[in-house]
Design a protein around this motif. Sequence first.
Motif, PDB file in Angstrom:
ATOM      1  N   GLU A  19     -28.111   4.787  63.340  1.00 12.69           N
ATOM      2  CA  GLU A  19     -28.227   4.906  61.890  1.00 12.69           C
ATOM      3  C   GLU A  19     -28.581   3.553  61.295  1.00 12.69           C
ATOM      4  OE1 GLU A  19     -24.568   6.259  60.213  1.00 12.69           O
ATOM      5  OE2 GLU A  19     -24.608   8.166  61.267  1.00 12.69           O
ATOM      6  N   LEU A  20     -29.120   3.577  60.110  1.00 10.84           N
ATOM      7  CA  LEU A  20     -29.388   2.340  59.384  1.00 10.84           C
ATOM      8  C   LEU A  20     -28.066   1.776  58.861  1.00 10.84           C
ATOM      9  CD1 LEU A  20     -32.574   3.361  57.386  1.00 10.84           C
ATOM     10  CD2 LEU A  20     -32.440   1.878  59.384  1.00 10.84           C
ATOM     11  N   PRO A  21     -27.993   0.436  58.674  1.00  6.43           N
ATOM     12  CA  PRO A  21     -26.769  -0.177  58.147  1.00  6.43           C
ATOM     13  C   PRO A  21     -26.414   0.404  56.782  1.00  6.43           C
ATOM     14  CG  PRO A  21     -28.235  -1.846  59.013  1.00  6.43           C
ATOM     15  CD  PRO A  21     -28.990  -0.553  59.034  1.00  6.43           C
ATOM     16  N   PRO A  22     -25.167   0.487  56.408  1.00  6.22           N
ATOM     17  CA  PRO A  22     -24.009  -0.121  57.033  1.00  6.22           C
ATOM     18  C   PRO A  22     -23.430   0.695  58.179  1.00  6.22           C
ATOM     19  CG  PRO A  22     -23.325   0.930  55.008  1.00  6.22           C
ATOM     20  CD  PRO A  22     -24.818   1.119  55.121  1.00  6.22           C
ATOM     21  N   GLY A  23     -23.759   1.945  58.350  1.00  3.27           N
ATOM     22  CA  GLY A  23     -23.247   2.732  59.461  1.00  3.27           C
ATOM     23  C   GLY A  23     -21.785   3.092  59.278  1.00  3.27           C
ATOM     24  N   GLU A  24     -21.210   3.569  60.354  1.00  2.00           N
ATOM     25  CA  GLU A  24     -19.820   4.029  60.333  1.00  2.00           C
ATOM     26  C   GLU A  24     -19.121   3.528  61.589  1.00  2.00           C
ATOM     27  OE1 GLU A  24     -17.754   8.351  61.000  1.00  2.00           O
ATOM     28  OE2 GLU A  24     -19.547   8.279  59.746  1.00  2.00           O
ATOM     29  N   ASP A  25     -17.940   2.952  61.426  1.00  2.00           N
ATOM     30  CA  ASP A  25     -17.163   2.479  62.574  1.00  2.00           C
ATOM     31  C   ASP A  25     -16.518   3.656  63.286  1.00  2.00           C
ATOM     32  OD1 ASP A  25     -17.762  -0.174  62.179  1.00  2.00           O
ATOM     33  OD2 ASP A  25     -15.940  -0.611  61.040  1.00  2.00           O
ATOM     34  N   ARG A  26     -16.578   3.604  64.628  1.00  2.00           N
ATOM     35  CA  ARG A  26     -15.953   4.630  65.452  1.00  2.00           C
ATOM     36  C   ARG A  26     -15.273   3.960  66.639  1.00  2.00           C
ATOM     37  NH1 ARG A  26     -20.872   8.822  65.141  1.00  2.00           N
ATOM     38  NH2 ARG A  26     -20.560   9.373  62.969  1.00  2.00           N
ATOM     39  N   THR A  27     -14.165   4.520  67.058  1.00  2.00           N
ATOM     40  CA  THR A  27     -13.463   4.015  68.236  1.00  2.00           C
ATOM     41  C   THR A  27     -14.046   4.697  69.462  1.00  2.00           C
ATOM     42  OG1 THR A  27     -11.458   3.695  66.949  1.00  2.00           O
ATOM     43  CG2 THR A  27     -11.214   3.764  69.332  1.00  2.00           C
ATOM     44  N   PHE A  28     -14.358   3.886  70.462  1.00  2.00           N
ATOM     45  CA  PHE A  28     -14.955   4.404  71.699  1.00  2.00           C
ATOM     46  C   PHE A  28     -14.134   3.919  72.881  1.00  2.00           C
ATOM     47  CE2 PHE A  28     -17.969   4.087  75.250  1.00  2.00           C
ATOM     48  CZ  PHE A  28     -18.358   5.414  75.314  1.00  2.00           C
ATOM     49  N   MET A  29     -13.790   4.843  73.754  1.00  2.00           N
ATOM     50  CA  MET A  29     -12.979   4.520  74.935  1.00  2.00           C
ATOM     51  C   MET A  29     -13.833   4.589  76.197  1.00  2.00           C
ATOM     52  SD  MET A  29      -9.699   3.988  74.342  1.00  2.00           S
ATOM     53  CE  MET A  29      -9.005   4.355  75.926  1.00  2.00           C
ATOM     54  N   ILE A  30     -13.655   3.585  77.039  1.00  2.00           N
ATOM     55  CA  ILE A  30     -14.245   3.626  78.381  1.00  2.00           C
ATOM     56  C   ILE A  30     -13.076   3.657  79.355  1.00  2.00           C
ATOM     57  CG2 ILE A  30     -15.630   2.435  80.120  1.00  2.00           C
ATOM     58  CD1 ILE A  30     -17.236   1.175  77.887  1.00  2.00           C
ATOM     59  N   PRO A  68     -13.466  -1.305  81.137  1.00  2.00           N
ATOM     60  CA  PRO A  68     -12.663  -0.223  80.559  1.00  2.00           C
ATOM     61  C   PRO A  68     -11.866  -0.742  79.367  1.00  2.00           C
ATOM     62  CG  PRO A  68     -12.377  -0.325  82.942  1.00  2.00           C
ATOM     63  CD  PRO A  68     -13.141  -1.548  82.536  1.00  2.00           C
ATOM     64  N   GLY A  69     -11.671   0.108  78.397  1.00  2.00           N
ATOM     65  CA  GLY A  69     -10.900  -0.271  77.231  1.00  2.00           C
ATOM     66  C   GLY A  69     -11.355   0.481  75.998  1.00  2.00           C
ATOM     67  N   SER A  70     -10.775   0.079  74.882  1.00  2.00           N
ATOM     68  CA  SER A  70     -11.079   0.696  73.595  1.00  2.00           C
ATOM     69  C   SER A  70     -11.952  -0.269  72.788  1.00  2.00           C
ATOM     70  CB  SER A  70      -9.774   0.984  72.849  1.00  2.00           C
ATOM     71  OG  SER A  70     -10.058   1.536  71.600  1.00  2.00           O
ATOM     72  N   TYR A  71     -13.014   0.247  72.194  1.00  2.00           N
ATOM     73  CA  TYR A  71     -13.952  -0.558  71.438  1.00  2.00           C
ATOM     74  C   TYR A  71     -14.173   0.063  70.065  1.00  2.00           C
ATOM     75  CZ  TYR A  71     -15.032  -2.386  76.052  1.00  2.00           C
ATOM     76  OH  TYR A  71     -14.938  -2.955  77.288  1.00  2.00           O
ATOM     77  N   ILE A 107     -24.288  -3.181  71.434  1.00  2.00           N
ATOM     78  CA  ILE A 107     -23.347  -2.302  72.133  1.00  2.00           C
ATOM     79  C   ILE A 107     -23.177  -2.749  73.579  1.00  2.00           C
ATOM     80  CG2 ILE A 107     -22.967   0.057  72.971  1.00  2.00           C
ATOM     81  CD1 ILE A 107     -24.312   1.043  70.382  1.00  2.00           C
ATOM     82  N   LEU A 108     -24.286  -3.088  74.231  1.00  2.00           N
ATOM     83  CA  LEU A 108     -24.207  -3.542  75.624  1.00  2.00           C
ATOM     84  C   LEU A 108     -23.402  -4.835  75.741  1.00  2.00           C
ATOM     85  CD1 LEU A 108     -27.827  -2.751  76.831  1.00  2.00           C
ATOM     86  CD2 LEU A 108     -25.720  -1.647  77.584  1.00  2.00           C
ATOM     87  N   ASN A 109     -23.611  -5.770  74.832  1.00  2.00           N
ATOM     88  CA  ASN A 109     -22.817  -7.003  74.851  1.00  2.00           C
ATOM     89  C   ASN A 109     -21.335  -6.701  74.704  1.00  2.00           C
ATOM     90  OD1 ASN A 109     -24.893  -8.836  75.254  1.00  2.00           O
ATOM     91  ND2 ASN A 109     -25.277  -9.080  73.058  1.00  2.00           N
ATOM     92  N   GLU A 110     -21.013  -5.744  73.885  1.00  2.00           N
ATOM     93  CA  GLU A 110     -19.617  -5.385  73.635  1.00  2.00           C
ATOM     94  C   GLU A 110     -18.974  -4.741  74.878  1.00  2.00           C
ATOM     95  OE1 GLU A 110     -16.310  -5.525  71.297  1.00  2.00           O
ATOM     96  OE2 GLU A 110     -18.276  -6.203  70.651  1.00  2.00           O
ATOM     97  N   ILE A 111     -19.644  -3.760  75.464  1.00  2.00           N
ATOM     98  CA  ILE A 111     -19.009  -3.027  76.574  1.00  2.00           C
ATOM     99  C   ILE A 111     -19.122  -3.738  77.922  1.00  2.00           C
ATOM    100  CG2 ILE A 111     -19.231  -0.803  75.412  1.00  2.00           C
ATOM    101  CD1 ILE A 111     -21.585  -0.121  77.204  1.00  2.00           C
ATOM    102  N   PHE A 112     -20.053  -4.680  78.051  1.00  2.00           N
ATOM    103  CA  PHE A 112     -20.167  -5.430  79.297  1.00  2.00           C
ATOM    104  C   PHE A 112     -19.481  -6.792  79.236  1.00  2.00           C
ATOM    105  CE2 PHE A 112     -23.814  -2.658  80.433  1.00  2.00           C
ATOM    106  CZ  PHE A 112     -23.378  -2.310  81.701  1.00  2.00           C
ATOM    107  N   HIS A 113     -19.550  -7.452  78.093  1.00  2.00           N
ATOM    108  CA  HIS A 113     -19.064  -8.830  78.008  1.00  2.00           C
ATOM    109  C   HIS A 113     -17.946  -9.012  76.984  1.00  2.00           C
ATOM    110  CE1 HIS A 113     -22.523  -9.767  80.469  1.00  2.00           C
ATOM    111  NE2 HIS A 113     -23.311  -9.233  79.559  1.00  2.00           N
ATOM    112  N   GLY A 114     -17.681  -8.019  76.158  1.00  2.00           N
ATOM    113  CA  GLY A 114     -16.625  -8.132  75.153  1.00  2.00           C
ATOM    114  C   GLY A 114     -16.962  -9.101  74.032  1.00  2.00           C
ATOM    115  N   ARG A 115     -18.247  -9.240  73.692  1.00  2.00           N
ATOM    116  CA  ARG A 115     -18.649 -10.180  72.631  1.00  2.00           C
ATOM    117  C   ARG A 115     -18.885  -9.443  71.347  1.00  2.00           C
ATOM    118  NH1 ARG A 115     -23.238 -12.754  76.264  1.00  2.00           N
ATOM    119  NH2 ARG A 115     -21.922 -13.317  77.966  1.00  2.00           N
TER     120      ARG A 115
END
Length: 120
Positions: free
Chosen positions: A46-57, A98-101, A112-120
């Motif tokens: 989606e275009l900004p601002p978007g919507e925050d969602r919790t995602f679990m791995i 693994p974790g909650s994002y 998204i990739l930076n977040e789920i692979f590196h936690g940045r």
Amino acid sequence: MLRTVRTILIILLNFIFYGLVLFGCIQIVHVGYSFAYDILGETMAELPPGEDRTFMIENGRTEYEVAADLAEQNLIKDKYTFYLRMKLEEDRDSSLRPGSYTLNTSMTYEEILNEIFHGR
């Protein structure tokens, strides 16, 4: 007279046939470009601002399963293009964490990739 009608009909059918071939080629190029842009470009659901969602791995989830889950929650545009982007940017030191994002629907694939692979 009959020969003239036949010639006109052949020319008309050739025009229609080659027009359809040209239209088909343009459509194939358009789909290919869109697919490649979704993989390599700044793609977001989606275009900004978007919507925050919790995602679990969860531990043991494969990359394809994670891509499918992200698409199911509308965090990414397409699971196939995200999975290919994930494979292209993968390096030996990267693995899914693994974790909650908290992810936003306006995040790009790279974010998204930076977040789920590196936690940045």
